[in-house]
Design a protein around this motif. Structure first.
Motif, PDB file in Angstrom:
ATOM      1  N   GLU A  29      52.755   5.305  57.707  1.00 20.03           N
ATOM      2  CA  GLU A  29      53.157   5.901  58.991  1.00 20.03           C
ATOM      3  C   GLU A  29      54.250   6.939  58.781  1.00 20.03           C
ATOM      4  O   GLU A  29      54.218   8.016  59.379  1.00 20.03           O
ATOM      5  N   ASP A  32      52.831  10.054  57.170  1.00 20.20           N
ATOM      6  CA  ASP A  32      52.067  10.809  58.177  1.00 20.20           C
ATOM      7  C   ASP A  32      53.007  11.573  59.109  1.00 20.20           C
ATOM      8  O   ASP A  32      52.765  12.738  59.442  1.00 20.20           O
ATOM      9  N   ALA A  33      54.100  10.923  59.514  1.00 20.28           N
ATOM     10  CA  ALA A  33      55.082  11.583  60.378  1.00 20.28           C
ATOM     11  C   ALA A  33      55.725  12.757  59.653  1.00 20.28           C
ATOM     12  O   ALA A  33      55.899  13.839  60.232  1.00 20.28           O
ATOM     13  N   ARG A  36      53.431  15.708  59.660  1.00 17.33           N
ATOM     14  CA  ARG A  36      53.392  16.399  60.962  1.00 17.33           C
ATOM     15  C   ARG A  36      54.636  17.257  61.169  1.00 17.33           C
ATOM     16  O   ARG A  36      54.556  18.368  61.695  1.00 17.33           O
ATOM     17  N   ASN A  41      54.022  20.284  63.809  1.00 20.04           N
ATOM     18  CA  ASN A  41      53.358  19.664  64.946  1.00 20.04           C
ATOM     19  C   ASN A  41      53.830  18.214  65.119  1.00 20.04           C
ATOM     20  O   ASN A  41      53.018  17.292  65.171  1.00 20.04           O
ATOM     21  N   PRO A  42      55.149  18.000  65.211  1.00 21.63           N
ATOM     22  CA  PRO A  42      55.630  16.615  65.269  1.00 21.63           C
ATOM     23  C   PRO A  42      55.420  15.967  66.628  1.00 21.63           C
ATOM     24  O   PRO A  42      55.433  16.628  67.660  1.00 21.63           O
ATOM     25  N   GLN A  43      55.189  14.663  66.578  1.00 19.15           N
ATOM     26  CA  GLN A  43      55.168  13.847  67.786  1.00 19.15           C
ATOM     27  C   GLN A  43      56.594  13.397  68.068  1.00 19.15           C
ATOM     28  O   GLN A  43      57.520  13.705  67.311  1.00 19.15           O
ATOM     29  N   LEU A  44      56.802  12.673  69.135  1.00 11.65           N
ATOM     30  CA  LEU A  44      58.138  12.330  69.605  1.00 11.65           C
ATOM     31  C   LEU A  44      59.034  11.701  68.527  1.00 11.65           C
ATOM     32  O   LEU A  44      60.152  12.143  68.320  1.00 11.65           O
ATOM     33  N   ASP A  46      58.491  11.496  65.203  1.00 14.70           N
ATOM     34  CA  ASP A  46      58.193  11.907  63.832  1.00 14.70           C
ATOM     35  C   ASP A  46      59.419  12.347  63.033  1.00 14.70           C
ATOM     36  O   ASP A  46      59.518  12.057  61.844  1.00 14.70           O
ATOM     37  N   ARG A  47      60.349  13.055  63.651  1.00 16.93           N
ATOM     38  CA  ARG A  47      61.529  13.510  62.906  1.00 16.93           C
ATOM     39  C   ARG A  47      62.355  12.302  62.430  1.00 16.93           C
ATOM     40  O   ARG A  47      62.847  12.277  61.303  1.00 16.93           O
ATOM     41  N   ASP A  49      61.149   9.223  61.927  1.00 20.42           N
ATOM     42  CA  ASP A  49      60.365   8.525  60.907  1.00 20.42           C
ATOM     43  C   ASP A  49      60.404   9.256  59.570  1.00 20.42           C
ATOM     44  O   ASP A  49      60.489   8.626  58.509  1.00 20.42           O
TER      45      ASP A  49
END
Length: 114
Positions: A29, A32-33, A36, A41-44, A46-47, A49
């Motif tokens: 995980e 993967d973060a 991204r 293209n990070p999700q909320l 991700d930074r 993680d």
């Protein structure tokens, strides 16, 4: 490496296996973060993680360096992360294992001590 040091490392590994907070699934995980974030293209989360991943691999290095593996002095954290990621992707059957053991084994295979 002396038998005492090897015995200590094995005892530490058994203890870590019994009380692991993070496993290979969590490492996956985090990788993967991190990808991204690198791709823009990070999700909320991700930074955060990706930061956990960097700190985790640095911590495994600092605990086990010169005991379980011996990277050259010129090795950078990004290289160590790449080694762990490559091992993780190549061995999904190990994802249930503690993240520290997976990481240390990957680094041991890439940078064995002489």
């Amino acid at each position: 490496m002396s038998a005492t040091v090897i015995g200590f490392c094995l005892a530490l590994a058994c203890t870590a296996a019994a009380a692991a907070f993070f496993d290979g699934y969590k490492l996956k995980e985090w990788f993967d973060a991190e990808a991204r974030v690198e791709n823009g293209n990070p999700q909320l989360a991700d930074r955060a993680d990706a930061s956990y991943l960097i700190g985790y691999i640095a911590g495994v290095h600092d605990v086990f360096v010169e005991i379980a593996f011996c990277p050259p002095p010129t090795a950078k954290l990004g290289q160590l992360m790449g080694v762990v990621q490559k091992h993780l992707i190549a061995n999904p059957e190990e994802w249930h294992k503690p993240a520290a053991l997976i990481s240390a084994e990957a680094l041991k295979q890439a940078f064995p001590c002489k």
